[in-house]
Design an enzyme around this catalytic site. Structure first.
Site, mmCIF file in Angstrom:
data_model
loop_
_atom_site.group_PDB
_atom_site.id
_atom_site.type_symbol
_atom_site.label_atom_id
_atom_site.label_comp_id
_atom_site.label_asym_id
_atom_site.label_seq_id
_atom_site.Cartn_x
_atom_site.Cartn_y
_atom_site.Cartn_z
ATOM 1 N N ALA A 97 0.793 -1.183 -0.025
ATOM 2 C CA ALA A 97 -0.163 0.085 -0.050
ATOM 3 C C ALA A 97 0.819 1.153 -0.116
ATOM 4 O O ALA A 97 1.969 0.991 0.240
ATOM 5 C CB ALA A 97 -0.731 0.123 1.460
ATOM 6 N N GLY B 223 0.404 -5.222 0.732
ATOM 7 C CA GLY B 223 -0.547 -5.243 -0.049
ATOM 8 C C GLY B 223 -0.459 -5.592 -1.396
ATOM 9 O O GLY B 223 -1.339 -6.245 -1.886
ATOM 10 N N GLU C 155 -0.539 -9.219 -0.867
ATOM 11 C CA GLU C 155 -2.135 -9.552 -0.483
ATOM 12 C C GLU C 155 -2.857 -9.521 -1.909
ATOM 13 O O GLU C 155 -3.744 -10.576 -2.129
ATOM 14 C CB GLU C 155 -2.636 -8.747 0.420
ATOM 15 N N GLU D 66 4.649 -5.191 7.015
ATOM 16 C CA GLU D 66 3.861 -4.418 7.854
ATOM 17 C C GLU D 66 4.642 -4.243 9.069
ATOM 18 O O GLU D 66 4.495 -3.077 9.902
ATOM 19 C CB GLU D 66 2.459 -4.679 7.901
HETATM 20 N N1 DAK Z 1 4.540 3.270 -0.371
HETATM 21 C C1 DAK Z 1 5.095 4.437 -0.893
HETATM 22 N N2 DAK Z 1 6.146 4.659 -1.810
HETATM 23 C C2 DAK Z 1 7.114 3.519 -1.851
HETATM 24 C C3 DAK Z 1 6.616 2.308 -1.536
HETATM 25 C C4 DAK Z 1 5.390 2.163 -0.782
HETATM 26 N N3 DAK Z 1 4.816 1.039 -0.192
HETATM 27 N N4 DAK Z 1 7.537 1.252 -1.853
HETATM 28 C C5 DAK Z 1 8.436 2.125 -2.546
HETATM 29 N N5 DAK Z 1 7.954 3.085 -2.474
HETATM 30 C C6 DAK Z 1 8.985 4.279 -3.070
HETATM 31 C C7 DAK Z 1 10.117 4.770 -2.434
HETATM 32 O O1 DAK Z 1 9.685 5.644 -1.370
HETATM 33 C C8 DAK Z 1 11.071 5.439 -3.673
HETATM 34 O O2 DAK Z 1 10.539 6.516 -3.782
HETATM 35 P P1 DAK Z 1 11.524 7.841 -3.789
HETATM 36 O O3 DAK Z 1 12.496 7.732 -2.861
HETATM 37 O O4 DAK Z 1 12.472 7.486 -5.250
HETATM 38 O O5 DAK Z 1 10.819 8.934 -4.074
HETATM 39 C C9 DAK Z 1 10.742 4.483 -4.571
HETATM 40 O O6 DAK Z 1 9.454 3.829 -4.538
HETATM 41 C C10 DAK Z 1 11.836 3.636 -5.031
HETATM 42 O O7 DAK Z 1 11.878 2.449 -3.891
HETATM 43 P P2 DAK Z 1 13.217 2.478 -3.332
HETATM 44 O O8 DAK Z 1 14.153 3.493 -3.396
HETATM 45 O O9 DAK Z 1 13.103 2.132 -1.820
HETATM 46 O O10 DAK Z 1 13.723 1.203 -3.858
HETATM 47 P P3 DAK Z 1 14.823 -0.107 -3.494
HETATM 48 O O11 DAK Z 1 15.061 -0.645 -4.548
HETATM 49 O O12 DAK Z 1 15.928 0.457 -2.849
HETATM 50 O O13 DAK Z 1 13.993 -0.801 -2.281
HETATM 51 C C11 DAK Z 1 11.703 -2.109 -1.382
HETATM 52 C C12 DAK Z 1 12.885 -1.473 -2.777
HETATM 53 C C13 DAK Z 1 10.625 -2.742 -2.083
HETATM 54 C C14 DAK Z 1 12.659 -2.964 -0.629
HETATM 55 C C15 DAK Z 1 11.580 -0.644 -0.631
HETATM 56 O O14 DAK Z 1 11.408 0.386 -1.358
HETATM 57 C C16 DAK Z 1 10.757 -1.039 0.572
HETATM 58 O O15 DAK Z 1 11.072 -1.500 1.358
HETATM 59 N N6 DAK Z 1 9.409 -0.384 0.359
HETATM 60 C C17 DAK Z 1 8.458 -0.579 1.133
HETATM 61 C C18 DAK Z 1 8.052 -1.923 1.336
HETATM 62 C C19 DAK Z 1 6.600 -1.852 2.510
HETATM 63 O O16 DAK Z 1 6.981 -1.670 3.441
HETATM 64 N N7 DAK Z 1 5.730 -2.536 2.051
HETATM 65 C C20 DAK Z 1 4.646 -2.570 2.790
HETATM 66 C C21 DAK Z 1 3.605 -1.362 3.110
HETATM 67 S S1 DAK Z 1 2.343 -1.568 4.119
HETATM 68 C C22 DAK Z 1 -5.256 -1.840 3.706
HETATM 69 C C23 DAK Z 1 -4.536 -2.771 2.689
HETATM 70 C C24 DAK Z 1 -3.342 -3.196 2.639
HETATM 71 C C25 DAK Z 1 -2.383 -2.534 3.429
HETATM 72 C C26 DAK Z 1 -2.830 -1.401 4.226
HETATM 73 C C27 DAK Z 1 -4.195 -1.330 4.369
HETATM 74 N N8 DAK Z 1 -6.375 -1.458 3.698
HETATM 75 C C28 DAK Z 1 -7.538 -2.161 2.764
HETATM 76 C C29 DAK Z 1 -7.075 -0.562 4.658
HETATM 77 C C30 DAK Z 1 -1.152 -2.924 3.069
HETATM 78 C C31 DAK Z 1 -0.130 -2.214 3.881
HETATM 79 C C32 DAK Z 1 1.075 -2.424 3.220
HETATM 80 O O17 DAK Z 1 1.375 -2.947 2.141
#
Ligand code: DAK
Length: 258
Positions: free
Chosen positions: A66, A109, A112, A132
């Site tokens: 997400a 997400g 998911e 998460e």
């Molecule tokens: N959200 C926003 N921006 C993101 C992102 C995300 N989830 N994932 C990556 N980006 C952005 C980064 O901020 C970066 O932006 P800039 O800095 O260039 O502006 C760009 O994408 C490239 O990412 P990285 O520079 O980090 O790239 P790397 O290759 O170094 O790393 C990575 C890739 C996938 C390991 C890293 O980007 C990362 O850890 N990303 C976050 C992963 C994460 O934590 N995802 C889970 C989020 S929580 C719901 C339904 C679902 C959910 C919640 C509620 N409801 C229906 C209510 C789900 C929640 C989640 O998914």
């Protein structure tokens, strides 16, 4: 008509393809992107030409979760007033087969929505995870539920509690994905499977999918009763008759989707 800014949509030969296309954010699933997917799924529900949907991302990311920017300032009260989970349910309620074609990151997400699809085909560089916990929260679109049913309790606990990812090969060994292919073959392999599925009768595909999903959502005995009723109902369809007659007459069936 909705303008599509975050996805690309294409339709070809009974197969619809939705490509997540927010490369700067690794296809992070912002509200607008989910709205666009839902809009297309609504169209496809009513489009008899389409039998199968493919959901894919880029080589680097299926979807990195997400959109954390959109979530960071939310409070409990905003979740209560506006049910953010609701729009995510549409993919899991879609009646026709959906194949997730996953390369790169399928996190949070992203993992998911892949699990909401019916079949996951993974490229060899795919990485699945529920990170998460590292953001101080827990999965919210089925990550604590569908993952357990796919990989078992111990591995699901390890993934959700540690936030660590698993490789495509590991995902295959646990049964999370049905196949791992070299990344350069991902599209070809996905379309190949989609084509085989798409050749079948649409109403029968819908019933078969419904029967299997019931096993996820109920007890064995309830699932068996439902399976029997759906099986019986195929006998009201001309395609069932055609399928069996074609076998007897040693020819290919000509399904008319009725
Ligand atoms: N959200 C926003 N921006 C993101 C992102 C995300 N989830 N994932 C990556 N980006 C952005 C980064 O901020 C970066 O932006 P800039 O800095 O260039 O502006 C760009 O994408 C490239 O990412 P990285 O520079 O980090 O790239 P790397 O290759 O170094 O790393 C990575 C890739 C996938 C390991 C890293 O980007 C990362 O850890 N990303 C976050 C992963 C994460 O934590 N995802 C889970 C989020 S929580 C719901 C339904 C679902 C959910 C919640 C509620 N409801 C229906 C209510 C789900 C929640 C989640 O998914």
């Amino acid at each position: 008509v909705m303008e599509l800014e975050n996805i690309i949509f294409k339709k070809d030969n009974k197969i619809a393809t939705i490509t997540l296309n927010r490369p700067k954010f690794l296809n992070a699933l912002c509200d607008q992107l989910i709205k666009e997917i839902n809009y297309i799924l609504d169209l496809l529900s009513n489009d008899d030409e389409v039998h199968v949907v493919i959901l894919k991302g880029s080589h680097k990311a299926f979807a990195a979760g997400a959109d954390i920017n959109e979530m960071k300032d939310l409070k409990l009260i905003s979740h209560i007033k506006k049910d953010f989970i609701k729009p995510w349910e549409k993919i899991s309620k879609f009646k026709k087969p959906i194949i997730a074609s996953v390369a790169g990151y399928a996190l949070g997400g992203g993992c998911e929505i892949a699990m909401m699809c019916d079949v996951i085909i993974a490229a060899d560089n795919a990485k699945f995870g529920q990170p998460e916990i590292k953001l101080g929260t827990i999965p919210a679109a089925g990550g604590t539920q569908r993952l357990v049913k796919s990989v078992g309790k111990s591995k699901a606990m390890e993934m959700v509690l540690s936030g660590s990812t698993i490789s495509a090969e590991e995902a295959l060994s646990y049964g999370l994905v049905s196949k791992v292919v070299p990344i350069e073959d991902l599209d070809k392999e996905t379309i190949n499977l989609a084509g085989i599925i798409a050749n079948n009768s649409l109403p029968i595909l819908i019933l078969a999918k419904e029967a299997i999903l019931r096993s996820f959502e109920s007890t064995l005995s309830e699932g068996m009763i439902n399976e029997r009723r759906l099986f019986q109902s195929t006998f009201e369809l001309e395609d069932r008759k055609e399928g069996m007659m074609a076998f007897i007459e040693k020819r290919s069936p000509k399904f008319k989707n009725n």
